[in-house]
Enzyme design. Sequence first.
Site, mmCIF file in Angstrom:
data_model
loop_
_atom_site.group_PDB
_atom_site.id
_atom_site.type_symbol
_atom_site.label_atom_id
_atom_site.label_comp_id
_atom_site.label_asym_id
_atom_site.label_seq_id
_atom_site.Cartn_x
_atom_site.Cartn_y
_atom_site.Cartn_z
ATOM 1 C CG ASP A 16 -6.033 2.736 -6.113
ATOM 2 O OD1 ASP A 16 -5.555 3.788 -6.586
ATOM 3 O OD2 ASP A 16 -5.421 2.014 -5.305
ATOM 4 C CD GLU A 89 1.417 10.159 -5.839
ATOM 5 O OE1 GLU A 89 2.275 9.831 -5.019
ATOM 6 O OE2 GLU A 89 0.438 9.436 -6.107
ATOM 7 C CE LYS A 125 -2.772 8.944 -4.240
ATOM 8 N NZ LYS A 125 -3.045 7.869 -5.187
ATOM 9 C CB THR A 149 -0.631 9.188 -1.067
ATOM 10 O OG1 THR A 149 -0.672 7.810 -1.382
ATOM 11 C CG2 THR A 149 0.597 9.820 -1.698
ATOM 12 C CG PHE A 171 -0.727 2.998 1.161
ATOM 13 C CD1 PHE A 171 -1.556 4.092 0.982
ATOM 14 C CD2 PHE A 171 0.193 2.716 0.161
ATOM 15 C CE1 PHE A 171 -1.484 4.881 -0.162
ATOM 16 C CE2 PHE A 171 0.275 3.492 -0.990
ATOM 17 C CZ PHE A 171 -0.559 4.571 -1.151
#
Length: 315
Positions: A16, A89, A125, A149, A171
């Site tokens: 990440d 993203e 994303k 996400t 998350f």
Amino acid sequence: MHQLDQLKQFTTVVADTGNFKQLAQFAPQDATTNPSLILKAVQQPDYAPLLAETVAAHRGLPLDEVVDQVLVRFGLEILKVVPGRVSTEVDARLSFDTAATVARAHRLIALYEAAGIPRERVLIKIASTWEGIQAARILEREGIHCNLTLLFAFCQAVACGEAGVQLISPFVGRIYDWYKKSAGAKWDEAAMAGANDPGVQSVAQIYTYYKKFGIPTEVMGASFRNVGQIVALAGCDLLTISPDLLAQLQASEAPIVRAQDPAAAKDAPVHAVSYNEASFRYALNEDAMATEKLAEGIRGFAVDAGKLDQMILSL
């Protein structure tokens, strides 16, 4: 055997980070980025020239197109290091616009394909809003795979499964943060650790539901605060882990056992549910943690996207 290698026996490990120069030492399969990670990377001396060079090469294009060129450039560098996929993203400011999200995803994929990267190696994303999930439904039918996400609620996961999304990123750490803050002085860290961690429980519930009902969407736990959360989710399809925590896993040889098991999920006493737009919005609204964290996450990514815009305009 250190914990990172033990974890890789059950789970695909994903890095990440936007810091591709740090990746090789952890040998992750995939890597994920987001606006905040890219912003953090381009502020480092190692990466500033990459930003300047990319902006110079595309000067005169509209700002949003230059931003996408920068995001894809980082993705291309990451793909030189990881054998699998990179997540890139869509601008979080498009989180409530299905058509604009689809258009931006098309552009990102076109940039990767123009650089010789097949779409199988890219995950687009998108925030797990209703509009984002519907954009992913359209993209998946075109063979453009998505990583949904900012996922905090069970209803978001169910809707993603129904939309045929490739992968979701629930998350863990941000859920933990919310419950810890909400409990205040009453929070008992030891009692709420491991399998009792509310973030861990959320991901375990989603994993169990998907495996029970044969939903092929991959579950990738994200946003970890400590190694205990990672260990409690060993066996999850994928886990995306920051370089700091990857280093901690590499430094320990404490045993890790499989905690999430598809065979056990088959026997779990859970019922199938389904959401349309109205029931999805109501279920999300009923979950104060998820409502607050989704809104906060979109705002945070939008702020960092704005900062990246300003950095690009200043060059």
